[in-house]
Motif scaffolding. Structure first.
Motif, mmCIF file in Angstrom:
data_model
loop_
_atom_site.group_PDB
_atom_site.id
_atom_site.type_symbol
_atom_site.label_atom_id
_atom_site.label_comp_id
_atom_site.label_asym_id
_atom_site.label_seq_id
_atom_site.Cartn_x
_atom_site.Cartn_y
_atom_site.Cartn_z
ATOM 1 N N CYS A 98 -13.406 18.450 -43.358
ATOM 2 C CA CYS A 98 -12.263 19.043 -44.073
ATOM 3 C C CYS A 98 -11.922 18.302 -45.360
ATOM 4 C CB CYS A 98 -11.036 19.046 -43.171
ATOM 5 S SG CYS A 98 -11.196 20.132 -41.750
ATOM 6 N N VAL A 99 -12.358 17.059 -45.500
ATOM 7 C CA VAL A 99 -12.003 16.253 -46.663
ATOM 8 C C VAL A 99 -13.281 15.745 -47.314
ATOM 9 C CG1 VAL A 99 -10.808 14.173 -47.440
ATOM 10 C CG2 VAL A 99 -9.803 15.589 -45.633
ATOM 11 N N GLY A 100 -13.405 15.952 -48.610
ATOM 12 C CA GLY A 100 -14.595 15.500 -49.328
ATOM 13 C C GLY A 100 -14.690 16.247 -50.642
ATOM 14 N N ASP A 101 -15.867 16.209 -51.259
ATOM 15 C CA ASP A 101 -16.009 16.821 -52.586
ATOM 16 C C ASP A 101 -15.679 18.310 -52.569
ATOM 17 O OD1 ASP A 101 -16.614 14.453 -53.735
ATOM 18 O OD2 ASP A 101 -18.754 14.829 -53.972
ATOM 19 N N THR A 102 -16.030 18.990 -51.496
ATOM 20 C CA THR A 102 -15.600 20.377 -51.297
ATOM 21 C C THR A 102 -14.993 20.475 -49.908
ATOM 22 O OG1 THR A 102 -17.505 21.084 -52.621
ATOM 23 C CG2 THR A 102 -16.285 22.797 -51.464
ATOM 24 N N PRO A 103 -13.682 20.518 -49.806
ATOM 25 C CA PRO A 103 -13.059 20.546 -48.479
ATOM 26 C C PRO A 103 -13.496 21.769 -47.683
ATOM 27 C CG PRO A 103 -11.423 20.064 -50.174
ATOM 28 C CD PRO A 103 -12.688 20.471 -50.883
ATOM 29 N N ASN A 104 -13.548 21.593 -46.358
ATOM 30 C CA ASN A 104 -13.744 22.719 -45.439
ATOM 31 C C ASN A 104 -15.117 23.376 -45.558
ATOM 32 O OD1 ASN A 104 -11.268 22.434 -44.218
ATOM 33 N ND2 ASN A 104 -10.214 23.862 -45.561
ATOM 34 N N PRO B 159 -13.020 10.839 -56.601
ATOM 35 C CA PRO B 159 -12.211 10.834 -55.382
ATOM 36 C C PRO B 159 -13.062 10.605 -54.135
ATOM 37 C CG PRO B 159 -11.576 12.657 -56.777
ATOM 38 C CD PRO B 159 -12.823 12.075 -57.369
ATOM 39 N N VAL C 131 -12.097 19.090 -59.462
ATOM 40 C CA VAL C 131 -12.281 17.710 -59.018
ATOM 41 C C VAL C 131 -12.223 16.821 -60.258
ATOM 42 C CG1 VAL C 131 -13.844 16.062 -57.920
ATOM 43 C CG2 VAL C 131 -13.731 18.418 -57.077
ATOM 44 N N ASN D 20 -8.412 15.682 -54.422
ATOM 45 C CA ASN D 20 -9.578 15.324 -55.239
ATOM 46 C C ASN D 20 -9.252 15.079 -56.708
ATOM 47 O OD1 ASN D 20 -11.346 15.312 -53.089
ATOM 48 N ND2 ASN D 20 -11.957 17.442 -53.341
ATOM 49 N N LEU E 250 -12.172 15.390 -39.878
ATOM 50 C CA LEU E 250 -11.790 14.891 -41.192
ATOM 51 C C LEU E 250 -12.993 14.887 -42.142
ATOM 52 C CD1 LEU E 250 -9.000 14.097 -42.099
ATOM 53 C CD2 LEU E 250 -9.554 11.710 -41.669
ATOM 54 N N VAL F 88 -4.278 18.828 -44.369
ATOM 55 C CA VAL F 88 -5.686 19.038 -44.039
ATOM 56 C C VAL F 88 -5.774 20.069 -42.925
ATOM 57 C CG1 VAL F 88 -7.776 17.937 -43.148
ATOM 58 C CG2 VAL F 88 -6.285 16.690 -44.726
ATOM 59 N N GLY F 89 -6.592 21.079 -43.117
ATOM 60 C CA GLY F 89 -6.757 22.130 -42.116
ATOM 61 C C GLY F 89 -7.377 23.349 -42.773
ATOM 62 N N ARG G 167 -22.370 9.207 -47.761
ATOM 63 C CA ARG G 167 -22.540 9.722 -49.115
ATOM 64 C C ARG G 167 -23.269 8.762 -50.034
ATOM 65 N NH1 ARG G 167 -16.860 11.213 -51.336
ATOM 66 N NH2 ARG G 167 -18.170 11.839 -53.087
ATOM 67 N N SER H 67 -15.317 23.095 -58.378
ATOM 68 C CA SER H 67 -16.010 23.475 -57.147
ATOM 69 C C SER H 67 -15.495 24.830 -56.688
ATOM 70 C CB SER H 67 -15.756 22.424 -56.060
ATOM 71 O OG SER H 67 -14.567 22.719 -55.367
ATOM 72 N N CYS H 68 -16.072 25.348 -55.618
ATOM 73 C CA CYS H 68 -15.564 26.620 -55.097
ATOM 74 C C CYS H 68 -14.190 26.446 -54.472
ATOM 75 C CB CYS H 68 -16.544 27.231 -54.105
ATOM 76 S SG CYS H 68 -16.782 26.239 -52.637
ATOM 77 N N ASN H 69 -13.705 25.227 -54.424
ATOM 78 C CA ASN H 69 -12.345 24.988 -53.929
ATOM 79 C C ASN H 69 -11.444 24.383 -54.987
ATOM 80 O OD1 ASN H 69 -12.698 26.176 -51.509
ATOM 81 N ND2 ASN H 69 -12.990 24.304 -50.337
ATOM 82 N N CYS I 176 -8.262 12.066 -52.007
ATOM 83 C CA CYS I 176 -8.770 13.384 -51.593
ATOM 84 C C CYS I 176 -7.695 14.265 -50.957
ATOM 85 C CB CYS I 176 -9.913 13.215 -50.595
ATOM 86 S SG CYS I 176 -11.374 12.457 -51.309
ATOM 87 N N VAL I 177 -6.614 13.665 -50.493
ATOM 88 C CA VAL I 177 -5.582 14.431 -49.798
ATOM 89 C C VAL I 177 -4.241 14.176 -50.478
ATOM 90 C CG1 VAL I 177 -4.379 14.744 -47.596
ATOM 91 C CG2 VAL I 177 -6.849 14.332 -47.622
#
Lengths: 327, 327, 327, 327, 327, 327
Positions: free
Chosen positions: C275-281, B269, B242, B281, C272, D276-277, C38, B237-239, B275-276
């Motif tokens: 910020c948390v998921g397949d692509t955070p933020n 995840p 996964v 992920n 949350l 997370v942030g 989801r 992903s762009c982050n 996820c954290v």
């Protein structure tokens, strides 16, 4: 230095040109370079990084001939004198029973090594990525393809000309799937040239011309002082890779032990045919012919990924240089 | 579908939790995840990507315990029930005669496989780059280090629990020397677990969750339908990466032939503990316990590169799912 | 500020929740976010970045539903109240005569826009790379696929709800073929929604939250002050992209002229589920429902590339904020 | 160990919370973290990586407050107890005669250091790239901007609280102009806080959590055993940077000589507010309050580039830990 | 092969040099290359990648002349014989009413195409990124700038010399905003040369010399066998890009259908003027003059991004070669 | 233009060659370039980017001589005529008391500047990264090493030949630790050549040939019009960096104020010795000899990172050119 003795049969008809009077380097280039032009065969874009051996009193070889689609192929060739070559217009078509073994994607940078009773060709073979392919031949007409010795990603697989202990031995250079920006030389053994193990780290990158990656060049030459290995090294300039060559001496029975290794390069791109071509600034040795009685050494190297060239030295001079200029 | 039969001894005390009523997925998580917290032993920063086997009526395992310096280590552990674990506070200190073999840089992502008369541990072993290390044990106290089976760069080496034909067999995933952005699964054979060859491509990247790279997970489970392989796949992903998991069925006698392979992931995840964490992920299965009579399957997986978790399914349900959702 | 008047029909049944007493921001989140989980449909890995419109006194929409293989698909859906949704389990199968037009690779991030007599869906459509696909529907059951309006590589194509002068108009964001690290908003016109030209630069990256790239969000809202555009912006942290949203006012007749544009974000990942998921933020608005008489604005946005959420504001407050906090 | 004595005045009202009974680590977090929420002032997107000092029997500080445009700013603040803070809503407007000096691009990650007769603020200051800015204040209301001490690109400039020999002294971390993937700590001296030289390498990257880069944290604490330095280190996972912290002891008179340095981290992201942030997985200490008589140490650190947190330890425990767990 | 007939007027004064006796390739270089030196006009750093057409019994053209600031500009030029050129010292100053259209950032790699009643120039035009600019002229003195046909990022826009069906037609190569590492050829149509649509994928990268990206070269030549398209392809060596050229035959009425396409290159950098210059290893054809009665084809190409060169062939030979060596 | 007067003593024996009749550029190359071949001394791989000064009626200099290991070293040299050079075969061994100062990693790209009573050498000095080293000599035999003036990472440190106000002054170019892809020129001052501060931005990248980075070249020449600075600029082609040179005039008393700066380059790689070598396409001026009475200027520059060359101009012509062609 003690006198170096070299293992192997005399090769009196080795191609040769004496050292120029004003030459200050340990290796000197052939005055008529390149010996093989890029278009020697009609379908070739370039012919370089190729392997030559003595064969029935003359010479034979396996040549990297990138075709005009820039597909990487390897071709067989013959020569009376090691300088003027006739290369087959068709790539080698290997014989292999298992379709997974016979499968052909691409091949490049061959080496040829006589062991016991036949010639073994090793090259960078495409099998879902570059790895080390092997084949054997007795006549340079029929080539029998063997199992790939290693998993991808690997390049610069070079066999030793005799067993080390009970096993066949090989150097190789683990890589990635592109223009690999790293690379060290490793050693592996095999009881049967099919299954490989006993992997050992031999040597890694060092400063300057060999700071990005290194890889074994011609088949190592057995001498009383150790295995003489000519290898290439790569420096990354702001305009890409520069390929030079150096030399090392490896322990005769534990070839993963490095005795000496040159801090300086022994040849680096300086002529127009080495600096200008499909890949500027490349010298890449793949073969060396040695005449044990007098120690003459003729090196074949690819230049600028475009043509095939030669350079000369004496084994004992090169060993002396390696010893005196070791890292 | 025809009834699946599973090869292996009954394992009646397998850790287990029934499928939740409202669960619509083929695999369900343990309600008390994570089973191993990151700080179970005083020196651990995180405990994850670990391998568990039945042992003398109870359970034993080899665990990836990154220490608080974030050095990657593997530790032995024991459990009465497969859920509550006691892990040795010291990393495994291997026995090995050859100093090159005994040498320890780092180790991670272990798998454990019973073959014939002993347990073999395979893991990503640091030897001038990541490669596949092996050791054997009979008691999870003394571990004998064997030669690395492959050259760097490789990860996710997973042995088959029996010989294929005359040879031992292994899956692995050639890599580069960093956070490798590519990766396919290959198959290799060995007559003696020391020399390896007969390398075959098994399967590569595919779309979606497995588009960047894949790697074998737990030791394959032998069934009447083929080898059931749970494997991980990575999407970029762009982050960042996964890590999800899928399943495949491999041919029993030619395991490099893929019969079925899931297009969808079977676990990805979704919970906070997946996820954290140190690497957000990530689900990364490394072990699976199966009870052949009833087909219960307990999967151990690392979550977020931080903790160790469990999930459950039935072998026949998973095979059915793999068949119906194949690529 | 002068009173803002909004173009469009009253939408008295807009989903709505009053501003919390202690809320200091111009936009407030729905207290029951996410509105679409989801796994609302059995095959979905995630449902986000979706487009909603009023439809026959109720609501309809097109939803990005990545399936469990992580293939990107778009599905139709219906709702009585704009909050509780029924989404078709099958992706939209478009009708199109020309096989090149009917061809389906993937689709994501849809927008829906009513123009004149029908709904137009625009989305990021896979055609040898991501570009802007279009289709129209009158009933959210049958969708007629039109020609791609632009060449790859493009994303975030958003139509204007009426012609500008004699032409249809669209915003889009030229991209590359990966996780594009740049991106500005452009404007294009078409006499027939098939051939596009008169391309104009609208606005580019700016500091902070919008320093990497920006892209249009929901269909622009026509007001007496100009087109109110909610758009997303991306910042690249050392851990990847962060997607926030801002607002701009575009000239009514020359929408490529920016009147105001927020320096601050109006919503940024803080909860949350963002910020948390397949692509955070990630917060990524794709639709907005407005009730012109009272200026209520309900925004639909994807959160963490995983779920669909809502947030609320008043059009005049948002315009006031945009004016006062303009770059 | 010998008794550690700490240089400095008693600070009896240091914020403090006793070590939890079951805590096994040398540092423990404040139970009410975060102490400063991201939106403490109306214009802030986040408040983190901030510096606190005792001031007139109470506390004052300089805070990194990224505004909602995600511009990086520094603000002054006051507190009665070091925990509950009032932060100025406006960024610090520095006084400086030379327009080149007074010029403001951005500022972040401040430290505050009392030397001789005033407080010096040092921070990452934008001047055609990030470099080390300095200012002084006596009242935390008026701040006088001084010349940048170094050329770009530099970050994490931290002053020593007294002269070393005849010169002022500073640690810094040369960088590049982005999310720098390397970084070692250097030492510099100045006769006048304007001209700097006598640059010395202090320490570089090491394994694990500090393998990508390191940087000085709070102002070093003078003890009988040496300067106690808390510093951050960065590991690059496949999902980006992870910021942890460690400790070192530097020679009192030649602070570029490292006496001890922790191999393990002393704090690493493990709580939800650290993981997370805006930037997941960051702990970043910028200040420490010490009460010499009893050795209590209160550390202020940024968490997830979003909020400000506290952790506690005793100086002698931390020194003991550093000594016993040194690289 | 059947006899090829070529559409167009006789061009008896085409510049020409007969095929050298020993030439084995389908295309042969002009013996007096380069025809335009880099400093033909006082302000030019280099003149290359330029377009030439027959004009009033003589020749005219539009030339890429990078000035000595290395700004990319296009200039008009005239020639009696197509070989000796007079180029305007000033760049073309276009006439255009709309300031957004008249706006000039930079221009490069022009092509010129006669359609119906005038000459159309298309080039890579800077408009917030590279895109396809158009202008028309009747006298090569006054040039009227038209709307950009496409959004950024695009390069190598090449018009067809007649309408396809009812529409004008163009090839182009979507790009990114740098030294694009990918690129396929697409086809677009327009009723009026202002609005473009009906976009079709034509062909993508293939092996070897065309493995990184491809782009259309001269205006396609209409023949009885299809549109003869000469195009460039790029290979990425470890020292950067290598630009070669190949040929394709496109369907006359559906030019997005490829009939044949050469696997080998037809010209690749081999001479010093192609291998050495501002960008080593570039041949880049932008124009071709054809004399239909005898099929003579004179190709103009940029060499090493420095000078302009010519090469020759016969249309029927080139088509025959394309057919026989098709992918 | 008003008459330019140049500060400095007459240098009647400056090496010189008149401008060729047909030369249209402001600078002309020496017809016998290169003046120093790559192998002038036995251990050198290349000799380039070197600094020359008048010395006792003859000439002396400091030369970058990369040895055959490609280690970067600096050597002293002497010449009767400024063209024929004798270079010491051994690198300079500096005298320095403090071992941290005396420490030698590598050195390259020297400049030499006479200030008050001695010659100062400044160069890119390896100290945990490239930074600016300094030394002084009075006889080009004994060199006294001083403290590094700046922290890494920096290159192209160039001293002014007199104090600016009360302070010594220097230009430099902050960098990163590799082939830096950015770079602007800054100005710094020092009361004692040991402690540096008062840093000012001078000028940054601009279009075309100087779009990637720039760096000061020879020691600035004081004239009545300002400091004449010759500097290099870098453009990034798809085949790597291209180094050209331009000129600027800086304010005499505030040298960080740029009065004029050439938009065009004044010399760019065009000859074979500039385009072919270890790094293709590099001209890199490091020294200039000026004869104030007649304004003759002899520039020494490295070509292709391989050899040393000369070019000539007149100071007033160059200033006139700079003025007329300013950005």
């Amino acid at each position: 230095m003690s006198k170096v003795s070299i293992v192997g049969d005399a090769l009196p008809n080795i191609p040769w040109e004496d050292k120029p009077k004003d030459c200050k380097t340990v290796i000197w280039r052939y005055s008529k370079n390149p010996v093989i032009p890029r278009d020697l065969i009609p379908t070739s874009n370039s012919i370089f990084n190729s392997a030559v051996v003595p064969y029935e009193g003359k010479f034979a070889g396996v040549f990297r001939c990138d075709d005009t689609a820039r597909n990487m192929q390897i071709h067989a060739g013959r020569s009376e004198d090691g300088i003027n070559w006739v290369i087959e217009p068709e790539r080698i078509h290997f014989i292999g029973d298992d379709p997974e073994v016979a499968r052909w994607e691409y091949g490049y940078d061959p080496r040829v090594c006589w062991i016991e009773d036949r010639y073994y060709v090793s090259w960078c073979n495409g099998y879902h990525g570059p790895t080390i392919g092997h084949a054997w031949t007795k006549d340079f007409k029929t080539f029998y393809k063997m199992e790939n010795s290693l998993l991808p990603f690997n390049r610069n697989g070079v066999l030793f000309p005799r067993k080390i202990g009970k096993n066949y031995a090989m150097l190789s250079r683990p890589s990635d799937n592109g223009h690999t920006p790293f690379g060290d030389i490793f050693y592996s053994e095999s009881p049967d040239l099919e299954y490989w193990g006993h992997h050992r780290f031999v040597m890694g990158r060092a400063g300057g011309w060999q700071s990005t990656k290194i890889g074994a060049g011609p088949v190592p030459i057995e001498t009383s002082e150790g295995w003489l290995l000519i290898y290439h090294g790569v420096l990354t300039s702001c305009n890409g890779f520069v390929y030079s060559a150096g030399a090392a001496l490896l322990d005769l029975e534990k070839p993963w032990k490095v005795i000496y290794r040159t801090a300086p390069h022994i040849i680096t791109p300086q002529t127009l045919y080495e600096c200008v071509g499909d890949t500027p600034n490349v010298v890449f040795p793949c073969a060396a012919l040695v005449d044990p009685p007098n120690g003459r050494l003729a090196i074949y190297y690819g230049a600028a990924d475009t043509v095939t060239c030669m350079a000369f030295t004496y084994v004992d001079d090169l060993i002396e240089f390696t010893r005196k200029n070791s890292l």
